[in-house]
Design a protein around this motif. Structure first.
Motif, PDB file in Angstrom:
ATOM      1  N   PRO A 106     -29.782   3.876  29.294  1.00  0.00           N
ATOM      2  CA  PRO A 106     -28.917   4.981  29.741  1.00  0.00           C
ATOM      3  C   PRO A 106     -28.020   5.464  28.601  1.00  0.00           C
ATOM      4  CG  PRO A 106     -28.036   2.898  30.538  1.00  0.00           C
ATOM      5  CD  PRO A 106     -29.350   2.587  29.864  1.00  0.00           C
ATOM      6  N   LEU A 107     -28.634   6.070  27.601  1.00  0.00           N
ATOM      7  CA  LEU A 107     -27.910   6.454  26.391  1.00  0.00           C
ATOM      8  C   LEU A 107     -26.919   7.585  26.639  1.00  0.00           C
ATOM      9  CD1 LEU A 107     -30.815   6.297  23.770  1.00  0.00           C
ATOM     10  CD2 LEU A 107     -29.016   4.603  24.186  1.00  0.00           C
ATOM     11  N   GLU A 108     -27.251   8.499  27.541  1.00  0.00           N
ATOM     12  CA  GLU A 108     -26.340   9.602  27.803  1.00  0.00           C
ATOM     13  C   GLU A 108     -25.024   9.085  28.391  1.00  0.00           C
ATOM     14  OE1 GLU A 108     -29.831  11.071  26.546  1.00  0.00           O
ATOM     15  OE2 GLU A 108     -29.690   9.774  28.316  1.00  0.00           O
ATOM     16  N   GLU A 109     -25.114   8.174  29.357  1.00  0.00           N
ATOM     17  CA  GLU A 109     -23.906   7.600  29.944  1.00  0.00           C
ATOM     18  C   GLU A 109     -23.125   6.788  28.903  1.00  0.00           C
ATOM     19  OE1 GLU A 109     -26.781   8.242  33.338  1.00  0.00           O
ATOM     20  OE2 GLU A 109     -26.893   7.519  31.277  1.00  0.00           O
ATOM     21  N   LEU A 110     -23.863   6.087  28.051  1.00  0.00           N
ATOM     22  CA  LEU A 110     -23.209   5.299  27.002  1.00  0.00           C
ATOM     23  C   LEU A 110     -22.373   6.188  26.089  1.00  0.00           C
ATOM     24  CD1 LEU A 110     -22.742   2.859  25.117  1.00  0.00           C
ATOM     25  CD2 LEU A 110     -24.984   3.361  24.084  1.00  0.00           C
ATOM     26  N   PHE A 111     -22.992   7.236  25.562  1.00  0.00           N
ATOM     27  CA  PHE A 111     -22.285   8.055  24.581  1.00  0.00           C
ATOM     28  C   PHE A 111     -21.248   8.976  25.223  1.00  0.00           C
ATOM     29  CE2 PHE A 111     -26.370   7.191  22.232  1.00  0.00           C
ATOM     30  CZ  PHE A 111     -25.797   6.245  21.391  1.00  0.00           C
TER      31      PHE A 111
END
Length: 444
Positions: A267-272
């Protein structure tokens, strides 16, 4: 027993397609299993893939330093196989494939649909012939197979029946359903389900990495429920070291770190998005988020994953590339808090979480709250997570972890590491090895 004589060591054939020097994530469990059984007094023979598969057909898929960590008492054998699904060089094609490519493709598809639906099928003949010959020279007492790929399970079932010895199967991953999407991988009429049922009917023990995986298989194969157990993943003190308490350096910005393979499932979008919000906090205004690890498992994965990393935004996100397993301890030591970003839900544990806990550092969770790894982290005193996978919850976790990183003392560090020590490989594999020993003693 006559004076001076020694009892024969139990002999296990371990089928682990992915094994050092491969850097695939499941290699660490396979390596640890082989080493643990050898240390416990077993005669261990590992059948794995040919070296050229990792070095030639899976570009950038090797970590030579891992091979050096395999116990020298482990006998590693690499049966030959065909590389039909991976071979792109026409000069290496068989005569049939060069001259009649359509016929060759049709035959290959037929083998997949009618016999075993996996590209690794061509590994089985070499495994079977080699194992039978080895058995008649010196008898195996037990077969253990780890998957994926699951041709190892099929080979274990065939050898167990042919040689009349018990076999156990270890699900590092699920075979017929996707633990990340929670959907079936195959149509219900696929041969994969027939094979899985056949394997589980004959297996003496069926091992899973977490209880969610075990329960899914109990629901589908209730007749095997009593033989299904959980052997959690763990971490290796001999690779990471025991670690030392070092307070966060006040004279530099905080360093957050993600250590592991970056995949498209994360879940890279939520991470960044969460990181962008967290950077508004004074403790994180100049903080770094350092990403260490491969981008995917194949060369084609790199470009699309690189596009998802906000490296040009000047928000402290840095990509440092791959690292070897033996370099891990230094990276953990240089990091103030760790980012546990994983995909999926209740069936996902991840092997990385155990190393993270062993560092004694604050851990920021970036994942759905109901994943299996949450059970492992529950008693870890420096764990920071939200109730939902949203940017706001992720930001709050980053801020809480930053505050903890600045104030963590030796007693908190000691409690964190104490919890991690319940998940060393010796602790997680020990009970399984004892059960396998009793199984062998009972079948002699």
């Amino acid at each position: 027993m006559p004076p001076g004589s020694r009892e024969r060591r139990p002999r296990v054939l371990y089928l682990a397609y992915y094994f050092p020097p491969s850097r695939a994530s499941g290699v660490f469990r396979a390596r640890a299993t082989a080493n643990h059984f050898a240390e416990a007094g077993w005669d261990v023979t590992v059948y794995t893939a040919p070296r050229e598969f990792f070095e030639t057909y899976l570009e950038n898929a090797c970590d030579p330093s891992l091979e050096e960590t395999v116990d020298p008492r482990v006998n590693v054998v690499r049966p030959p196989m065909s590389y039909y699904a991976w071979e792109k060089d026409i000069r290496q094609f068989s005569a049939l494939r060069r001259n009649f490519p359509t016929v060759a493709a049709s035959l290959y598809k037929l083998l997949q649909s009618k016999i075993f639906p996996e590209h690794y099928l061509t590994w089985i003949p070499g495994v079977l012939s080699g194992a039978v010959k080895a058995h008649f020279k010196e008898k195996f007492d037990l077969i253990i197979a780890t998957g994926n790929p699951f041709v190892s399970f099929a080979a274990a079932q065939a050898l167990g029946r042919l040689l009349r010895i018990p076999y156990a199967v270890d699900y590092r991953d699920s075979w017929t359903f996707n633990q990340f999407t929670e959907e079936l991988k195959f149509k219900e009429d696929s041969k994969a389900f027939d094979w899985e049922a056949k394997v589980l009917r004959g297996a003496s023990e069926i091992v899973f990495v977490n209880d969610g995986m075990r329960q899914w298989h109990i629901d589908r194969y209730p007749y095997a429920a009593e033989r299904m157990t959980v052997v959690p993943n763990g971490w290796e003190p001999e690779l990471l070291g025991e670690g030392e308490y070092h307070p966060s350096a006040e004279d530099r910005p905080l360093r957050f770190g993600y250590l592991g393979t970056v995949t498209s499932y994360l879940p890279l979008e939520e991470l960044f998005d969460g990181w962008r919000l967290a950077r508004n906090h004074p403790l994180l205004r100049d903080a770094e988020l350092n990403i260490h690890g491969h981008l995917g498992f194949f060369p084609a994965d790199v470009a699309p994953l690189m596009e998802r990393l906000p490296l040009e935004e000047n928000i402290g996100v840095n990509y440092h590339g791959a690292f070897s397993k033996t370099e891990g301890r230094d990276l953990y030591a240089q990091t103030d808090a760790l980012v546990f970003c994983v995909p999926g839900a209740r069936y996902v544990t991840s092997g990385k979480v155990f190393e993270y806990m062993a560092s004694g550092k604050p851990i920021v969770s970036v994942h759905r709250p109901d994943i299996a790894a949450a059970e492992v982290l529950e008693d870890y005193p420096l764990w920071f997570r939200g109730s939902k996978l949203t940017a706001e919850d992720v930001a709050a976790s980053f801020i809480a972890a930053a505050e903890a990183a600045r104030r963590v003392d030796r007693s908190q560090y000691t409690l964190a590491v104490k919890h991690a020590h319940t998940y060393t490989r010796a602790a997680t594999l020990g009970p399984w090895e004892h059960r396998m020993r009793k199984l062998v003693e009972g079948s002699r």
